[in-house]
Design an enzyme around this catalytic site. Structure first.
Site, PDB file in Angstrom:
ATOM      1  N   GLU A 198       0.816  -1.222   0.000  1.00 52.66           N
ATOM      2  CA  GLU A 198       0.000   0.000   0.000  1.00 52.66           C
ATOM      3  C   GLU A 198       0.846   1.266   0.000  1.00 52.66           C
ATOM      4  O   GLU A 198       1.693   1.463   0.873  1.00 52.66           O
ATOM      5  CB  GLU A 198      -0.930   0.009   1.215  1.00 52.66           C
ATOM      6  N   LYS A 222      -8.688  -1.347   1.506  1.00 59.53           N
ATOM      7  CA  LYS A 222      -9.661  -1.803   2.492  1.00 59.53           C
ATOM      8  C   LYS A 222     -10.490  -2.887   1.828  1.00 59.53           C
ATOM      9  O   LYS A 222     -11.259  -2.624   0.911  1.00 59.53           O
ATOM     10  CB  LYS A 222     -10.543  -0.654   2.980  1.00 59.53           C
TER      11      LYS A 222
END
Length: 450
Positions: A250, A267
């Site tokens: 990420e 997410k």
């Protein structure tokens, strides 16, 4: 030590070197760092960067030292060689901000144990860097360096990175054990649910930490991890007897010299399947999960708000929402938020305004962090913090330090966590924390359970 990078900067083209070879070239020097893209076919993974021997090290342990951060704003002499203007880093500040650096900017309770006691922020001023462009198959030595250093680095690049005869073999001396039992996790899950029902928060990220003792070469441990795992924002950082081994999927924040900024929150997670059919099932399940899409949207809104604190009004966009990204062992749901820094704002303002990343706290961020401090027995330290750099050109790029091992005092620590919402299931969330770390741990401890 001087806090200036020498103005006598240079650029030298070297034979093409892999990320493994870059780290091998610098790992015997003080404070080596490798930022390893691992995804050369993707534009986000085009470059790998290795540095060592900083001329200055900035460590911040408390809010009383916060003014030291102003050093990161001081302009550095530019490197104007036209043939390397495409390189992302040519010298500047590189290091980490721990999750607990959020305490420098927000009032938080003091409840969890700070047993690792590492600096909240540690950044080195690196006058030179080895940078590989995987697309063009080029490796550059850039910055301020002398001919002797260039020759030394070239010799290391041409040597076999597999030979580590001067270091004891890496091995675990005790297996990984969680700091939360299954029952304790479920009890904490129920406490989070009570706060969610009362309206205290909409989402809370809850994690558990796994710890093992080890001896031998952390460089070997990194080689074992990287041989099995690809990650677009990976990093190896070593100083004194400490180290970070990060396989992060990420990006937290990117700021370009022209003020363009982006963040790519993750997410939503599913494991990879054992067969193509099972893998496709997990992909489809994640893409069509109303719960995961709602969680992702919640974090996108949080980050839009964070960016709005330092970006020009009306400049924030969401060009990509709920995109599927597949990695070695998991699928992720990823979104893409962009903006334009307001006039007079520095990338450091952006980092402070958004820190720590909303994808690993919950929403609202401050209340979620208060709950995390109440429930998790130990401080997160660098887990869920960020590793990255501020280049002399004004470019900034930081990851989210998930899928990250912290080595300290002959112990390795790694965390697994997930965002909890009102319709989460406790057993499912507990199992997801294992999905996120079991494949990492099994690279070093093959007997670790599913």
């Amino acid at each position: 030590m001087s806090n200036k990078v020498s103005a006598s900067t240079k650029a030298q083209l070297l034979p093409y070197a892999s990320a493994t070879e870059l780290l091998h070239a610098v790992r015997h020097l003080p404070d080596p760092i490798l930022l390893d893209s691992c995804h050369p076919s993707d534009n986000a993974g085009r470059f790998s960067i290795a540095c060592a021997t900083p001329t200055e090290v900035l460590e911040i342990h408390s809010a009383a030292e916060l003014l030291l951060l102003e050093k990161l704003r001081q302009p550095l002499p530019p490197l104007t060689a036209p043939e390397i203007q495409h390189l992302p880093f040519t010298g500047g500040w590189m290091g980490y901000w721990s999750y607990d650096a959020g305490r420098l900017f927000e009032q938080l309770p003091q409840q969890a144990e700070d047993d690792l006691a590492l600096p909240l922020i540690r950044m080195g001023l690196y006058p030179w860097a080895l940078v590989t462009d995987h697309q063009l198959q080029q490796t550059w030595l850039v910055g301020s360096f002398n001919p002797e250093l260039a020759e030394q680095l070239l010799q290391h690049l041409q040597a076999s990175p597999i030979q580590v005869a001067d270091e004891a073999d890496f091995q675990l001396t005790n297996p990984f054990v969680s700091n939360l039992s299954h029952q304790a996790y479920l009890e904490h899950f129920e406490q989070v649910q009570a706060w969610l029902r009362s309206g205290d928060a909409y989402q809370v990220n809850l994690a558990q930490r796994f710890t093992a003792s080890y001896k031998g070469s952390l460089y070997q441990a990194w080689q074992q991890l990287r041989s099995d795992i690809n990650a677009p924002w990976a990093a190896f950082m070593q100083w004194q007897d400490k180290a970070l081994l990060s396989l992060s999927p990420e990006r937290f924040l990117l700021a370009e010299p022209d003020g363009r900024v982006e963040t790519r929150p993750i997410k939503g997670t599913r494991p990879r399947g054992q067969t193509p059919e099972e893998d496709q099932h997990y992909r489809d399940e994640l893409l069509h999960s109303a719960k995961d899409r709602a969680e992702n949207l919640m974090i996108v809104d949080l980050l839009r708000n964070d960016l709005g604190r330092v970006c020009e009004p009306g400049s924030i966009r969401v060009p990509q929402l709920f995109a599927l990204e597949s990695h070695t062992n998991v699928h992720h749901l990823v979104s893409h938020v962009t903006g334009q820094l307001a006039p007079g704002k520095h990338p450091l303002d952006l980092l402070q305004a958004c820190f720590p990343g909303g994808s690993i706290t919950g929403a609202p961020k401050l209340r979620a962090m208060e709950i995390i401090e109440t429930l998790e027995p130990c401080r997160r330290s660098i887990y869920c913090g960020s590793i990255g750099y501020l280049d002399r050109s004004g470019r900034m790029d930081f990851n989210i330090a998930i899928r990250t091992f912290i080595a300290s005092d002959n112990q390795l620590h790694v965390w697994g966590g997930g965002g909890l919402v009102a319709d989460s299931d406790g057993q499912t969330e507990y199992e997801e924390t294992f999905h996120k770390v079991s494949w990492l741990i099994r690279c070093l401890q093959p007997t670790f359970p599913d």
